[in-house]
Motif scaffolding. Structure first.
Motif, mmCIF file in Angstrom:
data_model
loop_
_atom_site.group_PDB
_atom_site.id
_atom_site.type_symbol
_atom_site.label_atom_id
_atom_site.label_comp_id
_atom_site.label_asym_id
_atom_site.label_seq_id
_atom_site.Cartn_x
_atom_site.Cartn_y
_atom_site.Cartn_z
ATOM 1 N N ASP A 140 0.848 -1.191 0.000
ATOM 2 C CA ASP A 140 0.000 0.000 0.000
ATOM 3 C C ASP A 140 0.888 1.246 0.000
ATOM 4 N N TYR A 141 1.005 1.932 1.144
ATOM 5 C CA TYR A 141 1.801 3.158 1.184
ATOM 6 C C TYR A 141 3.247 2.889 0.773
ATOM 7 N N VAL A 142 3.810 3.845 0.039
ATOM 8 C CA VAL A 142 5.223 3.809 -0.344
ATOM 9 C C VAL A 142 5.855 5.135 0.055
ATOM 10 N N GLY A 143 6.970 5.069 0.786
ATOM 11 C CA GLY A 143 7.734 6.257 1.134
ATOM 12 C C GLY A 143 9.190 6.059 0.776
ATOM 13 N N PHE A 144 9.922 7.154 0.648
ATOM 14 C CA PHE A 144 11.327 7.079 0.242
ATOM 15 C C PHE A 144 12.115 8.130 0.999
ATOM 16 N N THR A 145 13.275 7.748 1.517
ATOM 17 C CA THR A 145 14.170 8.706 2.150
ATOM 18 C C THR A 145 15.567 8.506 1.578
ATOM 19 N N PRO A 146 16.194 9.548 1.032
ATOM 20 C CA PRO A 146 17.487 9.386 0.358
ATOM 21 C C PRO A 146 18.625 9.123 1.332
ATOM 22 N N GLY A 196 2.330 -6.200 7.492
ATOM 23 C CA GLY A 196 3.291 -5.299 8.137
ATOM 24 C C GLY A 196 3.951 -4.342 7.171
ATOM 25 N N GLY A 197 5.266 -4.472 7.016
ATOM 26 C CA GLY A 197 5.982 -3.546 6.145
ATOM 27 C C GLY A 197 7.338 -4.071 5.738
ATOM 28 N N THR A 198 7.952 -3.360 4.792
ATOM 29 C CA THR A 198 9.278 -3.702 4.280
ATOM 30 C C THR A 198 10.109 -2.434 4.167
ATOM 31 N N VAL A 199 11.354 -2.514 4.603
ATOM 32 C CA VAL A 199 12.351 -1.474 4.332
ATOM 33 C C VAL A 199 13.432 -2.097 3.466
ATOM 34 N N VAL A 200 13.732 -1.462 2.326
ATOM 35 C CA VAL A 200 14.818 -1.940 1.471
ATOM 36 C C VAL A 200 15.611 -0.764 0.944
ATOM 37 N N GLU A 201 16.889 -0.991 0.722
ATOM 38 C CA GLU A 201 17.709 0.000 0.038
ATOM 39 C C GLU A 201 17.582 -0.224 -1.466
ATOM 40 N N GLY A 254 4.154 -6.421 16.880
ATOM 41 C CA GLY A 254 3.712 -6.180 15.532
ATOM 42 C C GLY A 254 2.655 -5.130 15.280
ATOM 43 N N THR A 255 2.429 -4.962 13.990
ATOM 44 C CA THR A 255 1.453 -4.035 13.451
ATOM 45 C C THR A 255 0.750 -4.730 12.306
ATOM 46 N N LEU A 256 -0.500 -4.324 12.019
ATOM 47 C CA LEU A 256 -1.253 -5.021 10.972
ATOM 48 C C LEU A 256 -2.207 -4.083 10.258
ATOM 49 N N ASN A 257 -2.652 -4.534 9.100
ATOM 50 C CA ASN A 257 -3.548 -3.781 8.227
ATOM 51 C C ASN A 257 -3.046 -2.356 8.024
ATOM 52 N N ASN A 258 -1.778 -2.284 7.617
ATOM 53 C CA ASN A 258 -1.133 -0.986 7.422
ATOM 54 C C ASN A 258 -1.476 -0.454 6.038
ATOM 55 N N CYS A 259 -2.297 0.558 6.035
ATOM 56 C CA CYS A 259 -2.828 1.114 4.795
ATOM 57 C C CYS A 259 -1.920 2.249 4.328
ATOM 58 N N THR A 264 8.141 11.477 8.011
ATOM 59 C CA THR A 264 8.309 12.671 8.832
ATOM 60 C C THR A 264 9.382 13.575 8.242
ATOM 61 N N PRO A 265 9.430 14.841 8.655
ATOM 62 C CA PRO A 265 10.487 15.742 8.159
ATOM 63 C C PRO A 265 11.890 15.267 8.514
ATOM 64 N N TRP A 266 12.015 14.409 9.528
ATOM 65 C CA TRP A 266 13.341 13.904 9.918
ATOM 66 C C TRP A 266 13.620 12.512 9.350
ATOM 67 N N GLY A 267 12.788 12.042 8.427
ATOM 68 C CA GLY A 267 13.118 10.831 7.684
ATOM 69 C C GLY A 267 12.654 9.526 8.268
ATOM 70 N N THR A 268 11.780 9.550 9.286
ATOM 71 C CA THR A 268 11.215 8.297 9.773
ATOM 72 C C THR A 268 9.904 8.020 9.045
ATOM 73 N N TRP A 269 9.455 6.800 9.181
ATOM 74 C CA TRP A 269 8.320 6.282 8.419
ATOM 75 C C TRP A 269 7.152 6.058 9.375
ATOM 76 N N LEU A 270 5.990 6.590 9.019
ATOM 77 C CA LEU A 270 4.780 6.417 9.819
ATOM 78 C C LEU A 270 3.867 5.402 9.132
ATOM 79 N N MET A 271 3.557 4.324 9.841
ATOM 80 C CA MET A 271 2.683 3.274 9.343
ATOM 81 C C MET A 271 1.322 3.415 10.022
ATOM 82 N N ALA A 272 0.270 3.506 9.237
ATOM 83 C CA ALA A 272 -1.076 3.681 9.792
ATOM 84 C C ALA A 272 -1.778 2.330 9.892
ATOM 85 N N GLU A 273 -2.279 2.007 11.086
ATOM 86 C CA GLU A 273 -3.045 0.777 11.280
ATOM 87 C C GLU A 273 -4.519 1.073 10.995
#
Length: 676
Positions: A140-146, A196-201, A254-259, A264-273
């Motif tokens: 679902d959601y896609v975010g990117f931090t360089p 849940g979610g995935t972080v990849v480079e 854990g976390t589930l049903n993350n839509c 954030t402005p400091w580069g962290t990722w917010l997952m909404a349940e």
């Protein structure tokens, strides 16, 4: 938990469709002044119901061009559009399509290995151990931090919302019709590992092609099967957050049903349940098959959140998902989760200060005084729009900024008929939020955010999903649809009964400050076919037949502040004949309310994301549940998809492979900025 009337519906082809149809039934009893009533009072009920606007209303929505524009069919090119691309033709088939001059390549698919030692995907021999090292399901959601100044290397953060057993596992079929008879603990563990979610480079080469850096130390999966998390904020440690396995009330697995989500402005990722209620189970039912909550002290709370719904069989094997055995575990879901993608060993944090509801998104911005502001929708029919404002200000020290998500004020919106929006604070002790009304502390207010918002008289909305703030104090609210709204429930901000197509509201905060407690609102577009008066759609007259859309869901701004809309029609795309896709939507000037189709999904899929890189040269899109929704409407197929017989085998088109949810990378052929 009585699903029979839904599962036996011949128009429904899979569990996800049945789950959504079940959630058509609102849990909000506070419907005296819905958003439809407000819109009606502002713009005039009779004109809205017949799909017509008066001169003054048309001008306020679309600008003066709406009064002098030529016929849509004669001016569909909209040569003055800020979006420079040749519009894609609408339709629906087995593959994806994109505007001429652009490429959409698959970056990651369900099951792709993401770590150096992960096994290759074997769809016929799946296991939880393998899935924990592979890309999850239904991105679902896609975010990117360089990771570098050039933006050629970075971390992709992807939510995995839910699973479709019918096309995920061989020989299984629809489980909601079979009482989950085929679901074993092994299959449930795979499901949990796929959530849940995935972080990849990822990295971009000299030719502009993006690819996975499989041996990166950043790569990891976050799931409800194995990931330890911290609970913080006002509800942390409260007795209603304590369980048999966590006496502290401050730790959860854990976390589930993350839509949707946000960065954030400091580069962290917010997952909404989001739809967490469907994972909770009970063995106690009355003679009609409905959940018997008589033994629970928080019956009103559970009913308001739709707990238990029993759309997954996890509670048959895990006590924490069975409310008879662990009644408080459900209070530990429905939050916003912060993940630091640059710290692969860190524990994600559930921030209770942001409230508990079916979070669709959590997009952030910074106020004029430096405060963090988070916009969030509660994705249910007749539920509310929220925002959170931190007490402190954003600093250059990234680590300290996370504390801003623990200390602030949560607000809920009331949309008035005069075009004013008021943000009502959800603060214990203020107004009706007192012990006498069932809120003994701020923890109770946040655990029961919905009940607190009911008490404050917030405006019930038509499924508020994603919300996107822009730096100038403007925010756009996606209202997907609400076919349950009756004629006597329409209002200024939700103007149509049986609203099957949705609309978009524009908010302008007072003095351009996102932290303001009031502002003004207007309708940007009312979705659906503008050629059918009974639909009540409103677009800029230059919008083409391919350009209008239905059921806005996710949205994003590119670096130039242009708005892009992703749609989710569910199984009802047959009513429009269009697949879901990505649209460029003008918000300003003479073309305000003008939309163009840029990308469309394969049959049965929903478009998620979208996310632009800072240079506007790359766009990430997530294609979720291909080959599932509404496949009975696909000409030449006209039946429900299964693993063995899917409506499409996108993106592999391999006869041995079912459809696979995937993330795509969109670039301009030969390079350059998108839509310039």
């Amino acid at each position: 938990m009585d699903h029979k009337h839904i599962t036996d519906d011949p128009e429904i082809g899979n569990k996800a469709e049945a789950y959504e149809a079940f959630d058509d039934i609102p849990t909000n009893p506070n419907l005296e002044a819905t958003i439809g009533d407000v819109i009606n009072a502002r713009y005039g009920r009779r004109d809205l119901l017949r799909g017509m606007l008066g001169v003054s209303a048309a001008a306020s929505l679309f600008g003066s061009s709406a009064l002098i524009a030529p016929q849509r069919a004669l001016a569909a090119d909209a040569r003055n559009s800020r979006y420079r691309f040749d519009e894609l033709t609408q339709g629906n088939d087995q593959t994806h399509h994109i505007a001429a001059g652009y490429d959409a390549e698959v970056l990651l698919r369900w099951g792709d290995p993401i770590t150096a030692d992960a096994p290759e995907f074997d769809v016929m021999n799946q296991s939880a151990a393998a899935q924990l090292q592979q890309f999850g399901y239904n991105n679902d959601y896609v975010g990117f931090t360089p990771l570098n100044e050039q933006g050629t290397r970075g971390l992709l953060c992807v939510n995995h919302e839910y699973t479709n057993e019918e096309v995920m596992f061989p020989g299984l079929g629809r489980q909601d019709k079979q009482g989950f008879a085929g679901m074993t603990k092994e299959l449930i563990d795979i499901e949990m590992a796929a959530h849940g979610g995935t972080v990849v480079e990822i990295a971009r080469d000299a030719a502009g092609k993006w690819s996975l850096v499989r041996n990166s130390a950043y790569n990891r999966r976050i799931t409800p099967l194995h990931t330890e998390m911290i609970i913080d904020g006002p509800a942390a440690g409260h007795k209603r957050m304590q369980t048999k396995t966590d006496a502290t009330g401050k730790a959860v697995i854990g976390t589930l049903n993350n839509c949707a989500g946000g960065m954030t402005p400091w580069g962290t990722w917010l997952m909404a349940e989001e739809n967490f209620h469907g994972y909770f189970w009970t063995d106690n039912r009355d003679s009609n098959g409905k959940a018997d909550l008589s033994a629970h002290a928080d019956t009103a709370s559970k009913k308001r959140y739709g707990i238990p719904s029993g759309w997954y069989a996890w509670g048959q094997y895990y006590d924490r998902f069975n409310i008879d055995k662990d009644p408080n575990e459900s209070n530990r879901f429905g939050w916003v989760v912060e993940v630091d993608p640059r710290s692969p060993n860190s524990k994600p944090v559930k921030h209770t200060a942001l409230g508990r509801f079916r979070h669709e998104g959590c997009e952030t911005t910074i106020s004029t005084t430096g405060k963090l502001v988070v916009y969030m929708g509660d994705d249910n029919r007749f539920d509310y729009q929220y925002k959170y404002v931190s007490n402190g200000t954003v600093s250059r020290s990234g680590g300290a900024n996370s504390e801003l998500l623990s200390d602030g004020t949560l607000y809920v919106a009331r949309f008035d008929a005069d075009g004013t929006v008021h943000w009502l604070p959800l603060v214990h002790g203020e107004g009706p939020l007192t012990a006498e009304n069932g809120f003994a502390s701020q923890a109770d207010v946040l655990i029961d955010t919905r009940l607190a918002a009911d008490a404050l008289g917030a405006t019930p909305m038509d499924r508020p999903e994603d919300a996107q703030p822009r730096g100038d104090g403007t925010a756009y609210i996606m209202l997907t649809n609400n076919t349950r709204r009756k004629t006597d429930q329409i209002n200024a901000a939700n103007p149509r009964a049986k609203n099957a197509f949705g609309h978009i509201i524009e908010i302008k905060e007072e003095a351009g400050d996102h932290a303001a407690t009031s502002g003004t609102w207007s309708i940007l577009v009312s979705c659906g076919d503008p050629d059918l008066a009974e639909v009540g759609a409103q677009w800029n007259p230059q919008t083409s037949e391919s350009g209008w859309f239905s059921s806005p869901d996710n949205c994003a701004f590119d670096a130039q502040g242009r708005l892009w809309i992703a749609t989710d029609q569910g199984r009802k795309w047959g009513k429009t004949g269009k697949s879901d896709g990505l649209y460029a939507l003008e918000t300003e000037g003479d073309l305000r309310g003008h939309s163009k189709l840029f990308f469309r999904c394969p049959v049965g899929a929903e478009l998620c994301g979208p996310y632009f890189t800072e240079d506007s040269e790359t766009l990430f899109l997530a294609v979720q549940h291909p080959g599932t929704d509404g496949t009975k409407s696909l000409k030449g197929f006209a039946r429900a998809s299964t693993f063995e017989d899917p409506a499409t085998r996108w993106p592999d088109f391999d006869p041995k492979m079912p459809p696979r949810p995937s993330v795509l990378v969109v670039t301009k052929t030969g390079g350059g900025k998108i839509a310039f």
